[in-house]
Design an enzyme around this catalytic site. Structure first.
Site, short mmCIF file in Angstrom:
data_model
loop_
_atom_site.label_atom_id
_atom_site.label_comp_id
_atom_site.label_asym_id
_atom_site.label_seq_id
_atom_site.Cartn_x
_atom_site.Cartn_y
_atom_site.Cartn_z
N HIS A 209 31.25 44.45 47.83
CA HIS A 209 32.52 44.07 47.18
C HIS A 209 32.33 43.97 45.67
O HIS A 209 31.86 42.95 45.16
CB HIS A 209 33.00 42.72 47.73
CG HIS A 209 33.51 42.81 49.13
ND1 HIS A 209 34.82 43.12 49.44
CD2 HIS A 209 32.88 42.64 50.32
CE1 HIS A 209 34.97 43.12 50.75
NE2 HIS A 209 33.81 42.85 51.31
N SER B 279 62.24 24.42 35.58
CA SER B 279 61.47 23.26 36.00
C SER B 279 60.58 22.71 34.89
O SER B 279 59.98 21.64 35.06
CB SER B 279 60.58 23.64 37.18
OG SER B 279 59.58 24.57 36.76
N GLY B 280 60.45 23.44 33.79
CA GLY B 280 59.48 23.06 32.76
C GLY B 280 58.12 23.67 33.00
O GLY B 280 57.22 23.56 32.18
N GLY B 281 57.94 24.33 34.17
CA GLY B 281 56.68 24.98 34.49
C GLY B 281 56.57 26.33 33.81
O GLY B 281 57.54 26.88 33.30
N VAL B 282 55.36 26.89 33.83
CA VAL B 282 55.10 28.13 33.11
C VAL B 282 55.85 29.31 33.70
O VAL B 282 56.39 30.14 32.97
CB VAL B 282 53.58 28.40 33.02
CG1 VAL B 282 52.95 28.60 34.39
CG2 VAL B 282 53.29 29.60 32.13
N ASP B 283 55.95 29.40 35.03
CA ASP B 283 56.59 30.57 35.65
C ASP B 283 58.07 30.65 35.28
O ASP B 283 58.55 31.69 34.81
CB ASP B 283 56.44 30.54 37.17
CG ASP B 283 55.00 30.62 37.62
OD1 ASP B 283 54.14 31.04 36.82
OD2 ASP B 283 54.72 30.24 38.77
N SER B 284 58.79 29.56 35.50
CA SER B 284 60.23 29.61 35.22
C SER B 284 60.51 29.75 33.73
O SER B 284 61.46 30.43 33.32
CB SER B 284 60.94 28.37 35.78
OG SER B 284 60.56 27.19 35.11
N GLU C 72 34.57 43.58 43.49
CA GLU C 72 35.63 42.76 42.88
C GLU C 72 35.28 41.29 42.76
O GLU C 72 35.94 40.55 42.02
CB GLU C 72 36.93 42.92 43.67
CG GLU C 72 36.95 42.27 45.05
CD GLU C 72 36.35 43.12 46.15
OE1 GLU C 72 36.54 42.79 47.33
OE2 GLU C 72 35.69 44.14 45.84
N CYS D 236 34.05 48.40 51.44
CA CYS D 236 33.68 47.76 52.69
C CYS D 236 34.35 48.46 53.88
O CYS D 236 33.98 49.57 54.22
CB CYS D 236 33.99 46.26 52.64
SG CYS D 236 33.09 45.32 53.91
#
Length: 511
Positions: free
Chosen positions: A169, A223-228, A171, A79
C-alpha cells in the site's frame, strides 16, 4: 476540462487514503464503486484499482474487466487490484505461506519509471493474506520482499496502455516512499499536469455555481464551522447577497460564539441573519437526560426554526449545504467500504422537508482541502483552524439535563481551557479539545468554606480524521494551571479531572 484519476472502490479501508495521496499531488480524483459505469471522455487520465477485504479466489469476489480499462488509460492495481489484474491475465494467486501485515522491505529488482527516485531497499506497508505466486506471460517483476515473490510488476507486452501492480500500500504513512511512487504514476505514466490547486478549485467552482444558480436565491444554515463557512463564501462569490444565511443560537454554543461568528460573517461580507432561540431550546430540553433524546430535540427544533426563517425570504428555490467528500463516498459505497453510514450530512432533514434543489460546492473535497480553500478565500485563520464541534453542541457535553445554569458553567470552563491551549501554543497540536460537565458533585474546601459542587472533565485528543484518536499528552504544568483557573473562576465547580481514554475503545465525545 479538469483532468481526472478514477479510483475503483472494492471495499478497502485504505481507499480514501489513496484519494488523499492523489489530491496531495495536486491531481483531481474521484472514488466510485467498482461496479459503477464510467466514461473515458471526461478528462480521465488513469485508473487505480484499490484494495479489498475479499480474496480474488472467492466466488463472490468483485470483478472489473482490467484489460478493457487498460485499452483506454494507464492502470495501477494496489493489493487486491494487483492480484485481480494478475489473475485475469493468467497469473496465479494463492494464499500466502506467511501472511504479511505491517512493515516490509521492498527490494527493487528492475529500474522503471514507476519507481523513479525510490531507494533500492524501501520500507513499505503490507496488508494481505493472498499473494501473487506466478506472474502472467508478458509481465515483468519490478520488486520483491523477503516474504513474497512479487511485490511490484508491470506489463511489458500486449495492446493498450501502461499496466502496473503493487502488492503493498503506497498510500499509507508507513510506506516511506509511497507518495513518490504515486506521483510517478500520476505524472510520468498518466501525464497529469498537477494543476488542481485551491485557486484552480475556487475559479472553477464559482463558475459552476453561477451556471447552476443563475438568477435564483439560495438559503443556507450556517454553524460557524469551517465547512459551512467555506461553502457559503464560495456561493457568495458567485451570487452575492442572493445567498441568505441563517445562524441559529440554540443555547448550547461555545461562550460568546453567537456574537463572534456573526461578526466574522459580517467581516466576510456574507448576508447572514442571526436568530436567538436559546429560550425555546432550553424549554424543550428541560427534563431530558438521555443523549439521543437531547439530540432529537435539538435537531427537530433547529429544522423548525430554520424553516420559519426561510419562509421570510420570498422565492427561494435552492438550499446550500457544506457536504464534503467523505459524506458523498459513504452514501455511495459498495457493500463493505463504510460500515458506519452517516445518518445526517450537515443539516439532517432539511432537504426532505423543504423540497429545495441542493447547492453543495464542497462535495468533492476532503476536510483538509476545505481548510486550504478557506485560506485561499481569506477566511480568518481562527475560523479555519477551529477544532471540530459536535452538531448538538454543549448539550452532549453536559451529562444529564441541560439548563441555562449548567450551560453557563460549561461555557466558562470550556473558554478557560481553550484559551489556555491557545496561549500556551498547544491548540494546533490538538485535533479536538473540550470540557464535559459531569453529573457528579463532590466535597471541596475553599478558604474556610466547605463546598459541594460539580466536576469538570477536560478532554483533548490527537487524530488525523477522528476515526481513531489518542489522548493528548498535555504538559502537567499546563493541566495544573488550567485546573486552578477553572476552580478559582467558575463558581459551581470545585474539581477538575483529565480524560486519558483513547478511541477505541472510548469515543471522543462522552455522549
Amino acid at each position: 476540462m479538469t483532468e481526472k484519476i478514477l479510483i475503483l472502490d472494492f471495499g478497502s479501508q485504505y481507499t480514501q487514503l489513496i484519494a488523499r495521496a492523489v489530491r496531495e499531488a495536486n491531481v483531481y480524483c474521484e472514488i466510485i464503486p467498482y461496479n459503477k459505469p464510467f466514461s473515458y471522455d471526461t478528462g480521465l487520465k488513469g485508473v487505480i484499482l484499490g484494495g479489498s477485504p475479499f480474496s480474488v479466489n472467492d466466488a463472490e469476489a468483485p470483478q472489473v474487466d482490467v484489460s478493457s480499462i487498460a485499452q483506454h488509460v494507464p492502470v495501477l492495481g494496489i493489493c487486491y487490484g494487483a492480484q485481480l489484474t494478475s489473475k485475469q491475465f493468467g497469473g496465479r494467486v494463492d494464499k500466502s505461506e506467511k501472511r504479511e501485515y505491517g512493515r516490509a522491505l521492498l527490494n527493487i529488482a528492475k529500474a522503471d519509471k514507476l519507481l523513479k527516485g525510490v531507494s533500492p531497499v524501501s520500507q513499505v506497508w503490507m496488508s494481505h493474506a493472498d499473494t501473487i505466486i506466478e506472474l502472467p506471460a508478458g509481465f515483468e517483476l519490478l520488486g520483491t520482499t523477503e516474504s513474497i515473490p512479487v511485490a511490484a510488476y508491470k506489463r511489458t507486452s500486449g495492446d493498450g496502455c501502461d499496466l502496473y501492480g503493487l502488492q503493498f500500500h503506497p498510500e499509507v504513512y508507513h510506506s516511506a516512499e509511497g507518495k513518490t511512487i504515486i506521483r510517478n504514476f500520476l505524472v510520468d505514466i498518466c501525464g497529469c499536469t498537477q494543476d488542481w490547486t485551491p485557486a484552480h478549485f475556487i475559479t472553477e467552482t464559482v463558475d459552476n455555481l453561477k451556471k447552476q444558480i443563475g438568477d435564483r436565491k439560495v438559503i443556507m444554515a450556517l454553524s460557524g464551522g469551517v465547512d459551512s463557512t467555506v461553502a457559503a463564501t464560495l456561493i457568495h462569490r458567485a451570487i452575492g447577497d442572493r445567498l441568505y444565511g441563517i445562524f441559529v443560537d440554540n443555547g448550547v454554543l461555545r461562550k460568546n460564539e453567537f456574537e463572534q461568528v456573526l461578526a466574522t460573517y459580517k467581516q466576510l461580507g456574507l448576508n447572514v441573519t442571526g436568530v436567538d432561540e436559546k429560550d425555546l431550546f432550553y424549554r424543550e430540553l428541560a427534563g431530558k437526560e438521555d443523549p439521543e433524546e437531547k439530540r432529537k430535540v435539538i435537531g427537530r427544533l433547529f429544522i423548525q426554526v430554520f424553516d420559519q426563517e426561510a419562509h421570510k425570504v420570498e422565492g427561494v428555490e435552492l438550499l446550500g449545504q457544506g457536504t464534503i467528500y467523505p459524506d458523498v463516498i459513504e452514501s455511495a459505497s459498495v457493500h463493505g467500504p463504510s460500515q458506519t453510514i452517516k445518518s445526517h450530512h450537515n443539516v439532517g432533514g432539511l432537504p426532505e422537508l423543504m423540497k429545495l434543489e441542493l447547492v453543495e460546492p464542497l462535495r468533492s473535497l476532503f476536510k483538509d482541502e476545505v481548510r486550504l480553500v478557506g485560506r485561499e478565500l481569506g477566511i480568518p485563520e481562527e475560523m479555519i483552524a477551529r477544532h471540530p464541534f459536535p452538531g448538538p453542541g454543549l448539550a452532549i457535553r453536559i451529562l444529564g439535563e441541560v439548563n441555562p445554569e449548567r450551560v453557563r458553567l460549561l461555557q466558562d470552563a470550556d473558554d478557560l481551557f481553550i484559551s489556555g491551549l491557545k496561549k500556551q501554543g498547544l491548540y494546533d497540536s490538538v485535533w479536538q479539545a473540550g470540557t464535559i460537565l459531569l453529573p457528579v458533585k463532590s466535597v471541596g474546601v475553599m478558604g474556610d468554606e466547605r463546598t459541594y459542587e460539580f466536576t469538570i472533565a477536560l478532554r483533548a485528543v490527537t487524530s488525523v480524521d477522528g476515526m481513531t484518536a489518542d489522548w493528548a499528552h498535555l504538559p502537567y504544568e499546563f493541566l495544573a494551571s488550567v485546573s486552578n483557573e477553572i476552580i478559582n473562576n467558575v463558581r459551581g465547580i470545585n474539581r477538575v479531572v483529565y480524560d486519558i481514554s483513547s478511541k477505541p475503545p472510548a469515543t471522543i465525545e462522552w455522549e
